[in-house]
Each structure stands twice: as C-alpha cells, then as structure tokens.
Design a protein around this motif. Structure first.
Motif, PDB file in Angstrom:
ATOM      1  N   VAL A 256       7.311  61.818  14.219  1.00 48.45           N
ATOM      2  CA  VAL A 256       6.805  61.917  15.596  1.00 48.45           C
ATOM      3  C   VAL A 256       6.416  60.543  16.122  1.00 48.45           C
ATOM      4  N   TRP A 257       5.744  59.743  15.287  1.00 45.47           N
ATOM      5  CA  TRP A 257       5.338  58.394  15.702  1.00 45.47           C
ATOM      6  C   TRP A 257       6.557  57.545  16.049  1.00 45.47           C
TER       7      TRP A 257
ATOM      8  N   SER B 235       8.332  58.762  19.369  1.00 36.54           N
ATOM      9  CA  SER B 235       7.645  58.345  20.591  1.00 36.54           C
ATOM     10  C   SER B 235       7.812  56.842  20.824  1.00 36.54           C
TER      11      SER B 235
ATOM     12  N   ARG C   9      -0.736  62.585  20.384  1.00 35.87           N
ATOM     13  CA  ARG C   9       0.201  62.775  19.268  1.00 35.87           C
ATOM     14  C   ARG C   9      -0.448  63.513  18.106  1.00 35.87           C
TER      15      ARG C   9
END
Length: 207
Positions: free
Chosen positions: A128-129, A132, A187
């Motif tokens: 996810v990091w 993004s 997040r």
C-alpha cells in the motif's frame, strides 16, 4: 569464551570445531583451564542465554513428557491438534485485548495484526505504501507539477536554500516521499481494515 560456556552446558561430551581445513580438538579442555577471571562474567552471560527459562514455560520434565506425547501422534492428529490450539490462542488473544483495552486502540490493533499476520501484514503495508508513492510520483510527473518552484517556496518560508542544491529528479522523489508520509493518517486505518481479508485470501486460516 563462548566455547567455554558451551562446555558447561554439555559436560562430559567431546566437541570438535572445524574452521576451513583446520580441526581444533580438545579445545574445550584447554579453554576451561586457561579462562581468566575477567572472562567469567561473559561466560556466565552466554550460559544464561541458553537457560530454558527464557524460551519455555514448562519445566524440563513437563517438556519431555509433552515431546513424548506429540511423537506418538499421527500426522493427521498433529494437524487437527494444531488447528485447535491456533483457535484457542486466537480466542485468548482477543479476550486479553478486551481486558487490557488494546483491542480498541490503534496501537493495539497494529500490534495484533503484526502478531497474528506477521509477514503478511508487513507485505501488505509495504504494498500500500509503495502504491501510494507511485501514484503521487505519477501525478507529479504527468500533471506537470513544478517541484522546484514548490521547494523554492518552502525555502522562502524556512530560510534554507535547498532548491539551488537539489537535482529536479531528486527533488521530485523528495516531494513524493514527503507527500506520501503525509497520507499516513489515511493509509494506516486502511491497512488495518484490509489486512485480515487480503492476507486470508492468499493464506486462509485453518480453523
């Protein structure tokens, strides 16, 4: 000194250490006789690391009894017992989280995810990091955002002179990282809410 400690753990056994083509026989006897007073505290520390109290809640007799019992189980019986144990551990962890209140805090939820899903949780968070970060970088590049102008404005606010010392590519990467970190309040809750279904989709629980 470590070898001397091993000797204290395995008394009466002949140990032989090899390094390349050389063989060091009877080294433990030599080390035992030549040890000086200054090395004894460190030897005791190494021996302490091997103390079973640090990695087992059972006493020696209880552990040996359990090992004997498990060795008598079939592969199927072991699998079913492990599933039942995993289920009980999950229930106990949840109950403990309720009693301590950690189940209802962000920190407690992160700890629970790291405990229950380990590598899967870390892999999903990193995914996810990274995703993004790539989206922000793409938005900057394809949106024709003037990163150097942004950095120059920051220089005006802070009194630094970063814009004249930074390459545009590095400046874009730097702005991407900063903007990505600013998304952390959004997040982290997303990762917490989605870790369980995502990880269990690839690695379903056995109970």
């Amino acid at each position: 000194m470590l070898i001397t400690s091993i000797r204290s753990v395995f008394p009466g056994r002949s140990l032989c250490l090899k390094s390349g083509s050389s063989t060091y026989a009877n080294y433990l006897n030599i080390a035992g006789r030549s040890g000086n007073a200054s090395s004894r505290p460190l030897n005791a520390a190494y021996s302490g690391l091997l103390d079973r109290r640090f990695f087992s809640v059972l006493n020696k007799e209880g552990e040996e009894k359990e090992k004997t019992r498990v060795e008598g189980l079939t592969k199927y019986e072991k699998e079913m017992e492990l599933r039942e144990l995993d289920k009980k551990i999950a229930i106990l962890n949840t109950t403990r989280g309720i009693n301590t209140g950690e189940l209802y805090t962000m920190t407690g939820k992160v700890k629970a995810l790291a405990r229950d899903y380990g590598t899967g949780y870390m892999a999903w968070y990193f995914t996810v990091w990274t995703s993004s970060a790539f989206m922000i970088y793409g938005a900057i590049k394809f949106g024709n955002v003037d990163v150097m102008t942004m950095i120059a404005k920051v220089d005006g606010w802070t009194g630094y002179d970063i814009s004249s010392k930074v390459d545009p590519t590095l400046g874009t990467i730097g702005v991407t990282v900063v903007a990505n970190e600013m998304l952390e309040p959004l997040r982290l809750p997303f990762v917490i809410m989605t870790t369980k279904p995502v990880v269990e989709f690839f690695y379903p629980k056995r109970y």
